[in-house]
Scaffold this active site. Sequence first.
Site, PDB file in Angstrom:
ATOM      1  N   CYS A  84       0.836  -1.207   0.000  1.00 44.11           N
ATOM      2  CA  CYS A  84       0.000   0.000   0.000  1.00 44.11           C
ATOM      3  C   CYS A  84       0.874   1.262   0.000  1.00 44.11           C
ATOM      4  O   CYS A  84       1.967   1.269   0.575  1.00 44.11           O
ATOM      5  CB  CYS A  84      -0.903   0.011   1.235  1.00 44.11           C
ATOM      6  N   CYS A 167      -3.447   0.108  -3.243  1.00 40.17           N
ATOM      7  CA  CYS A 167      -4.170   0.467  -2.023  1.00 40.17           C
ATOM      8  C   CYS A 167      -3.518   1.663  -1.328  1.00 40.17           C
ATOM      9  O   CYS A 167      -2.348   1.959  -1.572  1.00 40.17           O
ATOM     10  CB  CYS A 167      -4.251  -0.729  -1.068  1.00 40.17           C
TER      11      CYS A 167
END
Length: 245
Positions: A84, A167
Amino acid sequence: AVVAVVRWRSPLEWNGEGTTKHFSEIFLGRCFVYTQIIRPELRNKDCTQIMAAFKGAFISKNPCSITKEDYQPLIQLDTKAVPCNKTLFWSKSKDLAHQYTWVHGNIFTLEDTLLGYIADDLTWCGDPSTSEVNEQSCPHWKKDNCPNNAASVFWKVVSQKFAEAACGVVQVMLNGSLSEPFYRNSTFGSVELLNLNPRKVHTLQAWVMHDIGGATSNSCSGSSLNELKLIAMSRNITFVCQDNY
Ligand code: NAD
């Protein structure tokens, strides 16, 4: 009325360059460099198997009729997602984006992942009459009216998967010396942006970079970036933009 024109073409007739010379050797070499040296945690990947899956997508097929499904066996072999907050997209800014991820070391473009690394700057296609790659010529993605060529479909598939896996905060580097730094029909605009998952991606951070000494016609406050902002906002993704970071 819509008239479909079906033309027969010899392998020499495509307008694009043929498959990169020594394609298999370059493919395997890059795969081994990536899995043994760049990301040794992938050292158990089978590069021969990855190449067989890659070639299986287009060998012995009409080079203008490649489908996303043709690349599924390949996609399933590549499992490692980017952490992420570490994904960088780019559009018309490839060299700078790659210099940046190279220097930074912990931000990743698609070409810093296994399949993007292997395929970057290569050309490939097959032909229904042979099980060899076509080294004479390949469909040009614009000049041959052949949107479903092996390379375009590959980049669409891997770009979509790369975007779906992103993400946190995602970043995009755009070229502010162009009249349209954000271009809706680009792969970034038509594939990556639309496949971000708003439940996983909360912010899109754009970096608009101008050529040094070049035009500065467009920027975060221009209409092109505003269009990107509206699309991001409509997808419930916060949009942040910075000029010449
Ligand atoms: P861009 O316009 O700078 O295009 C990037 C490269 O892909 C250029 O070399 C371009 O000629 C080629 N390209 C673009 N669309 C294509 C298509 N339909 N078929 C064949 N080649 C095509 O920027 P973009 O279109 O926004 O694509 C860049 C983004 O998409 C990046 O974020 C990257 O993740 C991914 N991508 C990478 C490549 C690559 O060659 N490494 C190609 C396509 C997409």
